[in-house]
Design an enzyme around this catalytic site. Structure first.
Site, PDB file in Angstrom:
ATOM      1  N   ARG A 181       0.897  -1.216  -0.071  1.00  0.00           N
ATOM      2  CA  ARG A 181      -0.099   0.131  -0.037  1.00  0.00           C
ATOM      3  C   ARG A 181       0.810   1.304  -0.043  1.00  0.00           C
ATOM      4  O   ARG A 181       1.573   1.472   0.992  1.00  0.00           O
ATOM      5  CB  ARG A 181      -0.883  -0.156   1.256  1.00  0.00           C
ATOM      6  CG  ARG A 181      -1.859  -1.076   1.278  1.00  0.00           C
ATOM      7  CD  ARG A 181      -2.940  -1.121   0.142  1.00  0.00           C
ATOM      8  NE  ARG A 181      -3.908  -2.035   0.059  1.00  0.00           N
ATOM      9  CZ  ARG A 181      -4.635  -2.244  -0.865  1.00  0.00           C
ATOM     10  NH1 ARG A 181      -4.810  -1.625  -1.987  1.00  0.00           N
ATOM     11  NH2 ARG A 181      -5.778  -3.040  -0.774  1.00  0.00           N
TER      12      ARG A 181
ATOM     13  N   ALA B 274     -10.724  -7.675  -0.719  1.00  0.00           N
ATOM     14  CA  ALA B 274     -11.565  -6.357  -0.675  1.00  0.00           C
ATOM     15  C   ALA B 274     -11.597  -5.636  -1.804  1.00  0.00           C
ATOM     16  O   ALA B 274     -10.476  -5.925  -2.746  1.00  0.00           O
ATOM     17  CB  ALA B 274     -11.308  -5.211   0.495  1.00  0.00           C
TER      18      ALA B 274
ATOM     19  N   GLU C  81      -9.078 -12.172  -5.918  1.00  0.00           N
ATOM     20  CA  GLU C  81      -7.806 -12.145  -5.184  1.00  0.00           C
ATOM     21  C   GLU C  81      -7.425 -13.442  -4.413  1.00  0.00           C
ATOM     22  O   GLU C  81      -6.121 -13.486  -4.185  1.00  0.00           O
ATOM     23  CB  GLU C  81      -7.977 -10.945  -3.961  1.00  0.00           C
ATOM     24  CG  GLU C  81      -8.297  -9.692  -4.578  1.00  0.00           C
ATOM     25  CD  GLU C  81      -8.429  -8.767  -3.107  1.00  0.00           C
ATOM     26  OE1 GLU C  81      -8.073  -8.881  -2.215  1.00  0.00           O
ATOM     27  OE2 GLU C  81      -8.256  -7.586  -3.690  1.00  0.00           O
TER      28      GLU C  81
ATOM     29  N   GLU D 227     -14.724 -10.159  -5.687  1.00  0.00           N
ATOM     30  CA  GLU D 227     -13.261  -9.897  -4.959  1.00  0.00           C
ATOM     31  C   GLU D 227     -12.632 -11.258  -4.433  1.00  0.00           C
ATOM     32  O   GLU D 227     -11.383 -11.339  -4.477  1.00  0.00           O
ATOM     33  CB  GLU D 227     -13.438  -8.942  -4.118  1.00  0.00           C
ATOM     34  CG  GLU D 227     -13.865  -7.515  -4.466  1.00  0.00           C
ATOM     35  CD  GLU D 227     -12.564  -6.895  -5.484  1.00  0.00           C
ATOM     36  OE1 GLU D 227     -11.449  -7.074  -5.361  1.00  0.00           O
ATOM     37  OE2 GLU D 227     -13.157  -6.180  -6.581  1.00  0.00           O
TER      38      GLU D 227
ATOM     39  N   GLU E 258      -1.138  -5.935  -7.026  1.00  0.00           N
ATOM     40  CA  GLU E 258      -1.664  -7.505  -6.744  1.00  0.00           C
ATOM     41  C   GLU E 258      -0.919  -8.646  -7.402  1.00  0.00           C
ATOM     42  O   GLU E 258      -0.886  -9.738  -7.015  1.00  0.00           O
ATOM     43  CB  GLU E 258      -3.277  -7.597  -7.362  1.00  0.00           C
ATOM     44  CG  GLU E 258      -4.050  -6.682  -6.578  1.00  0.00           C
ATOM     45  CD  GLU E 258      -5.359  -6.966  -7.264  1.00  0.00           C
ATOM     46  OE1 GLU E 258      -5.672  -7.633  -8.176  1.00  0.00           O
ATOM     47  OE2 GLU E 258      -6.428  -6.263  -6.519  1.00  0.00           O
TER      48      GLU E 258
END
Length: 208
Positions: A68, A80, A101, A97, A148
């Protein structure tokens, strides 16, 4: 006193959008205060998000670890993502999601909690789901990119996540809110008393 948040909208006498991004924007409103003065408020306009606390039969939570950039950290998080389309059903977004993910599907869904992440500076609303009865999703894995592409996954016992949150070792908002809400639900009326997966969400109304 009724312990419940209530809708209210103070009068806005001027508004501008000094920044417009791909998914979010920044808005400046001149708001009339109760004493009649006008105060300027800047805030991020956000489409809303969903998060999924996916719990397996061994009482482990499915986690992802992602870089992040604003906080310069790789954070352990629960899956999320954004509500990509105005009025999108949040359950459908959460299922998407979880698939994208973690390549996982769930047979049982409930609403764990609804929160505003930072109501003093952003209108983002997040619905956190509890997903159980997990299984690997069918078909090809979703092709990821950017942050990701470097994402890690793990399954961690719920009790260890509660400990890590209280110790200041885990910081992601949805992860902390999710694990604490599940622990509280278990200590209270139980998971079966949670709201159904398609419970109304006034912060982000949707069509079932």
């Amino acid at each position: 006193m009724e312990l419940q948040d209530t809708p209210q909208e103070w009068r806005v006498v001027a508004t501008t959008t000094p920044f417009q991004g791909k998914k979010t924007s920044v808005r400046t409103d001149d708001v009339v205060m109760p004493d009649g003065t006008v105060a300027r408020r800047d805030y991020q306009v956000h489409p809303g998000s969903v998060a999924v606390l996916a719990l397996d039969e061994q009482d482990r939570v499915l986690l992802v670890k992602q870089y992040r950039h604003p906080v310069r950290q790789k954070l352990w998080e629960i899956p999320a993502g954004l509500l990509d389309v105005p009025g999108e059903n949040p359950l459908h977004a959460a299922q998407r999601e979880l698939y994208e993910e973690a390549h996982v599907k769930a047979g049982d869904w409930r609403v764990l909690t609804d929160v505003y992440t930072t109501p003093g500076g952003c209108d983002e609303a997040v619905r956190v789901f509890l997903a159980r009865d997990l299984a690997e999703a069918e078909g090809e894995r979703y092709e990821v990119s950017d942050e990701e592409a470097d994402m890690e996954t793990a399954r961690v016992p719920l009790a260890e996540l509660v400990r890590g949150a209280l110790a200041g070792e885990l910081h992601n908002n949805c992860l902390v809110v999710g694990v604490m809400s599940l622990a509280a639900a278990r200590a209270g009326d139980g998971v079966e008393a949670l709201r159904p997966a398609e419970a109304p969400w006034p912060a982000r109304p949707f069509v079932s």
